[in-house]
Design a protein around this motif. Sequence first.
Motif, PDB file in Angstrom:
ATOM      1  N   ARG A 200     -12.445  -0.205  -6.616  1.00 20.97           N
ATOM      2  CA  ARG A 200     -11.254   0.580  -6.934  1.00 20.97           C
ATOM      3  C   ARG A 200     -10.666   1.267  -5.684  1.00 20.97           C
ATOM      4  NH1 ARG A 200      -9.830   1.453 -11.976  1.00 20.97           N
ATOM      5  NH2 ARG A 200     -11.955   1.110 -12.750  1.00 20.97           N
ATOM      6  N   ILE A 203      -8.855  -1.195  -3.234  1.00 19.66           N
ATOM      7  CA  ILE A 203      -7.469  -1.553  -3.527  1.00 19.66           C
ATOM      8  C   ILE A 203      -6.527  -0.528  -2.906  1.00 19.66           C
ATOM      9  CG2 ILE A 203      -5.771  -1.789  -5.379  1.00 19.66           C
ATOM     10  CD1 ILE A 203      -7.961  -2.986  -7.096  1.00 19.66           C
ATOM     11  N   ASP A 207      -3.659  -1.195  -0.099  1.00 22.72           N
ATOM     12  CA  ASP A 207      -2.276  -0.750  -0.315  1.00 22.72           C
ATOM     13  C   ASP A 207      -1.748  -0.022   0.920  1.00 22.72           C
ATOM     14  OD1 ASP A 207      -1.729  -1.767  -2.830  1.00 22.72           O
ATOM     15  OD2 ASP A 207      -2.563  -0.036  -3.879  1.00 22.72           O
ATOM     16  N   ARG A 229      -4.276  -8.448  -1.945  1.00 18.89           N
ATOM     17  CA  ARG A 229      -4.453  -7.187  -2.642  1.00 18.89           C
ATOM     18  C   ARG A 229      -4.315  -7.390  -4.141  1.00 18.89           C
ATOM     19  NH1 ARG A 229      -2.182  -4.172  -6.636  1.00 18.89           N
ATOM     20  NH2 ARG A 229      -2.679  -1.985  -6.386  1.00 18.89           N
ATOM     21  N   ASP A 230      -3.356  -8.213  -4.571  1.00 14.64           N
ATOM     22  CA  ASP A 230      -3.182  -8.518  -6.000  1.00 14.64           C
ATOM     23  C   ASP A 230      -4.408  -9.242  -6.552  1.00 14.64           C
ATOM     24  OD1 ASP A 230      -0.724  -7.329  -5.997  1.00 14.64           O
ATOM     25  OD2 ASP A 230       0.415  -9.191  -5.786  1.00 14.64           O
ATOM     26  N   GLN A 233      -6.942  -6.691  -7.192  1.00 13.44           N
ATOM     27  CA  GLN A 233      -6.588  -5.970  -8.417  1.00 13.44           C
ATOM     28  C   GLN A 233      -6.981  -6.769  -9.647  1.00 13.44           C
ATOM     29  OE1 GLN A 233      -5.134  -2.838  -8.811  1.00 13.44           O
ATOM     30  NE2 GLN A 233      -5.471  -3.169 -11.002  1.00 13.44           N
ATOM     31  N   ARG A 234      -6.771  -8.081  -9.586  1.00  9.55           N
ATOM     32  CA  ARG A 234      -7.142  -8.927 -10.725  1.00  9.55           C
ATOM     33  C   ARG A 234      -8.646  -8.904 -10.969  1.00  9.55           C
ATOM     34  NH1 ARG A 234      -5.965 -13.517  -8.775  1.00  9.55           N
ATOM     35  NH2 ARG A 234      -8.082 -14.290  -8.519  1.00  9.55           N
ATOM     36  N   GLU A 237      -9.480  -5.727 -12.693  1.00 14.58           N
ATOM     37  CA  GLU A 237      -9.123  -5.793 -14.111  1.00 14.58           C
ATOM     38  C   GLU A 237     -10.152  -6.603 -14.889  1.00 14.58           C
ATOM     39  OE1 GLU A 237      -5.216  -7.394 -13.974  1.00 14.58           O
ATOM     40  OE2 GLU A 237      -4.267  -5.490 -13.385  1.00 14.58           O
TER      41      GLU A 237
END
Length: 325
Positions: A200, A203, A207, A229-230, A233-234, A237
């Motif tokens: 967490r 990320i 950013d 970065r995406d 994030q995936r 998730e």
Amino acid sequence: MTDNHSQIPPQRPDFIIDSWDFSVVPAQPVHQNYHQRQQSWFHFQRDLPGLSDWLLAAGIPEPLIDAVLEEDTRPRFERVSAGFLLILRGVNLGLGEQPEDMVSLRILFYNGNLYSFRKRPVNAVRALQKKLELGEGPESIADFLVHLVDEANNQLEQLLDTIELEMEELEDDSKGTTAQRQRQLTVLHRRLLRLTRFVRPQIAALDKLAVDGPKLFEAEWVQWLLNERDNTQRELENMDMLLEQVWMLREHLQQEVAEKMNRNTYWLSMVAGVFLPISFLTGLFGINIGGMPGVDDAAAFWIFSGALLIIAVIEFLLLRRLRFW
């Protein structure tokens, strides 16, 4: 006469694991003149002596040296006057290690050179080293950073795929007892919490790097970094989803245990209810005092037993009619 010993390059310090020059394509390994280079990457073993003095000689300020050599860190990004400090975490795939015990990789970009520091081996870096040796690796410092984050995401994705398979096994009611599945679920829950603890903030660090990236690198590189970065994030998730599955399965197992206890308690209560009047009568007729009926009658025992059987049948039919089961 020329001294042959002067042609031998000086031995590389023990704390330098690897070094590559990205000012040419493909990148070439560096074996000497470490302090007179630009667009180069140096990878260090941070717990060996002499490294701090070497970094000072390279012109790196002492506060930055302390930052990259400190023992306990979390993923973060910090902009400095001549570059940035980036601390990442990667899954620990070493032999006998726990993958969720993520290893730290400290990255310092300063005056055009990239310096990385590790204590334990980082698989993402090792993968890039192999590609560079084959002439197939990144072609610039910025490209190296993108490849590094990409390799870290790949390692994390492999670990999460393994955890998903373990989760599917635990969701199968035919695999193991409830107690065994609960113990395995607790271990899995702990592993996921350790992963999210570092992913967490990672990320957030990426950013901030993407925001400051255009000041240091080309716009195309920043877009590639945003893509990675995406991807991070995936993966986060996916971890959040797995944590939700863990909670749902935990509640399901706890409900199973509660239902079993309620069912067992219910049947024990039914048996106790049927035998309560019978136990009362047998206790009453079992007292050894004068005046008990049937003491002198040879058929009294069978009459009494038949009466108890009739009472039990009547209770059974009554409970059945009242739909107690």
